[in-house]
Design a protein around this motif. Structure first.
Motif, mmCIF file in Angstrom:
data_model
loop_
_atom_site.group_PDB
_atom_site.id
_atom_site.type_symbol
_atom_site.label_atom_id
_atom_site.label_comp_id
_atom_site.label_asym_id
_atom_site.label_seq_id
_atom_site.Cartn_x
_atom_site.Cartn_y
_atom_site.Cartn_z
ATOM 1 N N TRP A 1 11.743 67.721 -116.797
ATOM 2 C CA TRP A 1 11.142 68.421 -115.658
ATOM 3 C C TRP A 1 11.218 67.565 -114.393
ATOM 4 O O TRP A 1 11.538 68.060 -113.312
ATOM 5 C CB TRP A 1 9.709 68.794 -115.999
ATOM 6 C CG TRP A 1 8.862 69.294 -114.862
ATOM 7 C CD1 TRP A 1 7.801 68.670 -114.309
ATOM 8 C CD2 TRP A 1 9.005 70.519 -114.140
ATOM 9 N NE1 TRP A 1 7.267 69.422 -113.290
ATOM 10 C CE2 TRP A 1 7.993 70.563 -113.163
ATOM 11 C CE3 TRP A 1 9.901 71.583 -114.215
ATOM 12 C CZ2 TRP A 1 7.834 71.627 -112.282
ATOM 13 C CZ3 TRP A 1 9.745 72.643 -113.333
ATOM 14 C CH2 TRP A 1 8.721 72.662 -112.388
ATOM 15 N N GLY A 2 10.921 66.280 -114.515
ATOM 16 C CA GLY A 2 10.986 65.385 -113.364
ATOM 17 C C GLY A 2 12.386 65.343 -112.756
ATOM 18 O O GLY A 2 12.540 65.350 -111.538
ATOM 19 N N THR B 1 16.086 67.026 -108.313
ATOM 20 C CA THR B 1 17.282 67.756 -107.883
ATOM 21 C C THR B 1 16.923 68.865 -106.897
ATOM 22 O O THR B 1 17.598 69.053 -105.878
ATOM 23 C CB THR B 1 18.014 68.348 -109.103
ATOM 24 O OG1 THR B 1 18.423 67.269 -109.951
ATOM 25 C CG2 THR B 1 19.223 69.160 -108.690
ATOM 26 N N ILE B 2 15.850 69.580 -107.176
ATOM 27 C CA ILE B 2 15.426 70.664 -106.285
ATOM 28 C C ILE B 2 15.024 70.108 -104.925
ATOM 29 O O ILE B 2 15.433 70.634 -103.883
ATOM 30 C CB ILE B 2 14.281 71.480 -106.916
ATOM 31 C CG1 ILE B 2 14.799 72.253 -108.126
ATOM 32 C CG2 ILE B 2 13.643 72.419 -105.899
ATOM 33 C CD1 ILE B 2 13.715 72.863 -108.989
ATOM 34 N N ARG C 1 18.943 68.939 -98.359
ATOM 35 C CA ARG C 1 20.348 68.974 -97.947
ATOM 36 C C ARG C 1 20.805 70.361 -97.512
ATOM 37 O O ARG C 1 21.514 70.501 -96.525
ATOM 38 C CB ARG C 1 21.256 68.481 -99.090
ATOM 39 C CG ARG C 1 21.253 66.975 -99.242
ATOM 40 C CD ARG C 1 22.319 66.447 -100.206
ATOM 41 N NE ARG C 1 22.126 66.954 -101.556
ATOM 42 C CZ ARG C 1 22.996 67.720 -102.215
ATOM 43 N NH1 ARG C 1 24.116 68.075 -101.653
ATOM 44 N NH2 ARG C 1 22.743 68.133 -103.438
ATOM 45 N N HIS C 2 20.414 71.396 -98.248
ATOM 46 C CA HIS C 2 20.945 72.733 -97.986
ATOM 47 C C HIS C 2 20.092 73.581 -97.048
ATOM 48 O O HIS C 2 20.608 74.509 -96.427
ATOM 49 C CB HIS C 2 21.162 73.484 -99.299
ATOM 50 C CG HIS C 2 22.153 72.835 -100.199
ATOM 51 N ND1 HIS C 2 23.508 72.773 -99.923
ATOM 52 C CD2 HIS C 2 21.985 72.175 -101.366
ATOM 53 C CE1 HIS C 2 24.127 72.122 -100.885
ATOM 54 N NE2 HIS C 2 23.229 71.742 -101.774
ATOM 55 N N TYR C 3 18.794 73.277 -96.967
ATOM 56 C CA TYR C 3 17.898 74.099 -96.158
ATOM 57 C C TYR C 3 17.185 73.324 -95.060
ATOM 58 O O TYR C 3 16.428 73.913 -94.295
ATOM 59 C CB TYR C 3 16.860 74.804 -97.054
ATOM 60 C CG TYR C 3 17.513 75.728 -98.049
ATOM 61 C CD1 TYR C 3 17.947 76.994 -97.674
ATOM 62 C CD2 TYR C 3 17.737 75.320 -99.355
ATOM 63 C CE1 TYR C 3 18.569 77.831 -98.573
ATOM 64 C CE2 TYR C 3 18.356 76.152 -100.272
ATOM 65 C CZ TYR C 3 18.776 77.401 -99.878
ATOM 66 O OH TYR C 3 19.396 78.237 -100.771
ATOM 67 N N GLY C 4 17.409 72.026 -94.988
ATOM 68 C CA GLY C 4 16.803 71.217 -93.945
ATOM 69 C C GLY C 4 15.302 71.041 -94.075
ATOM 70 O O GLY C 4 14.630 70.734 -93.091
ATOM 71 N N PHE C 5 14.752 71.226 -95.264
ATOM 72 C CA PHE C 5 13.315 71.043 -95.462
ATOM 73 C C PHE C 5 12.970 69.568 -95.293
ATOM 74 O O PHE C 5 13.727 68.690 -95.670
ATOM 75 C CB PHE C 5 12.897 71.483 -96.870
ATOM 76 C CG PHE C 5 12.820 72.981 -97.064
ATOM 77 C CD1 PHE C 5 13.404 73.875 -96.191
ATOM 78 C CD2 PHE C 5 12.165 73.486 -98.162
ATOM 79 C CE1 PHE C 5 13.326 75.233 -96.381
ATOM 80 C CE2 PHE C 5 12.078 74.855 -98.373
ATOM 81 C CZ PHE C 5 12.654 75.736 -97.483
ATOM 82 N N PHE D 1 5.710 69.285 -103.388
ATOM 83 C CA PHE D 1 5.452 69.706 -104.764
ATOM 84 C C PHE D 1 6.501 69.113 -105.695
ATOM 85 O O PHE D 1 6.183 68.547 -106.740
ATOM 86 C CB PHE D 1 5.453 71.233 -104.854
ATOM 87 C CG PHE D 1 5.361 71.761 -106.256
ATOM 88 C CD1 PHE D 1 4.124 71.931 -106.849
ATOM 89 C CD2 PHE D 1 6.499 72.094 -106.974
ATOM 90 C CE1 PHE D 1 4.023 72.417 -108.151
ATOM 91 C CE2 PHE D 1 6.415 72.577 -108.265
ATOM 92 C CZ PHE D 1 5.172 72.745 -108.860
ATOM 93 N N PHE D 2 7.756 69.248 -105.314
ATOM 94 C CA PHE D 2 8.847 68.767 -106.161
ATOM 95 C C PHE D 2 8.900 67.245 -106.188
ATOM 96 O O PHE D 2 9.162 66.654 -107.237
ATOM 97 C CB PHE D 2 10.172 69.370 -105.696
ATOM 98 C CG PHE D 2 10.149 70.876 -105.750
ATOM 99 C CD1 PHE D 2 10.238 71.543 -106.965
ATOM 100 C CD2 PHE D 2 9.999 71.622 -104.598
ATOM 101 C CE1 PHE D 2 10.194 72.923 -107.026
ATOM 102 C CE2 PHE D 2 9.959 73.008 -104.644
ATOM 103 C CZ PHE D 2 10.050 73.656 -105.864
#
Length: 150
Positions: free
Chosen positions: A66-67, A72-73, A79-83, A90-91
């Protein structure tokens, strides 16, 4: 200890939901997916019915996987959404082992050994079911994505 961690993790979901465009009306209308509830329901069942040493071993193996998923998330969201850090909190929280968790797990396993041993069959059984329920969780999210992505 795990319940405390879940409460801390829950506090981080608001920033993630906001970054995903989820407002309070959408949050209130949310209906949980049944296959996403199987894993936490089984963990609750284990907490009530499993022997501590066997449950700790099964959960430790599952938490390691899970970790990795969470790391990865978080990386992908950045990288993909600029968060930034807040929506990934949380992740990020689950990407690293909880401080003291390994020592407490070892103590529980030692307690089981001191009390007469461990039931390896139960450990494997619990672990297989945890992985199966977790697979259902991820598959339910994939199915949802297939319904909403044109």
């Amino acid at each position: 200890m795990l319940a405390e961690g879940e409460a801390l993790a829950q506090d981080r979901l608001g920033a993630y939901a906001a970054a995903c465009g989820v407002d309070t009306a959408r949050e209130a209308a949310y209906e949980p997916l049944a296959d996403c509830q199987a894993y936490p329901a089984y963990v609750a069942w284990l907490a009530l019915n499993g022997s501590p040493a066997e449950v700790v071993l099964a959960l430790s193996a599952n938490f390691a996987a899970w970790g990795g998923y969470c790391a990865t998330i978080a990386d992908s969201l950045r990288r993909h959404y600029g968060f930034d850090d807040a929506p990934c909190g949380f992740f990020d929280f689950f990407a690293e082992p909880a401080p003291g968790l390994e020592q407490r797990a070892l103590a529980a396993v030692q307690g089981g050994l001191d009390a007469g041993g461990l039931n390896e069959s139960d450990v494997h059984h619990y672990g297989r079911l945890l992985q199966t329920y977790e697979t259902k969780f991820w598959h339910a999210l994939w199915e949802l994505d297939q319904r909403i992505t044109p």
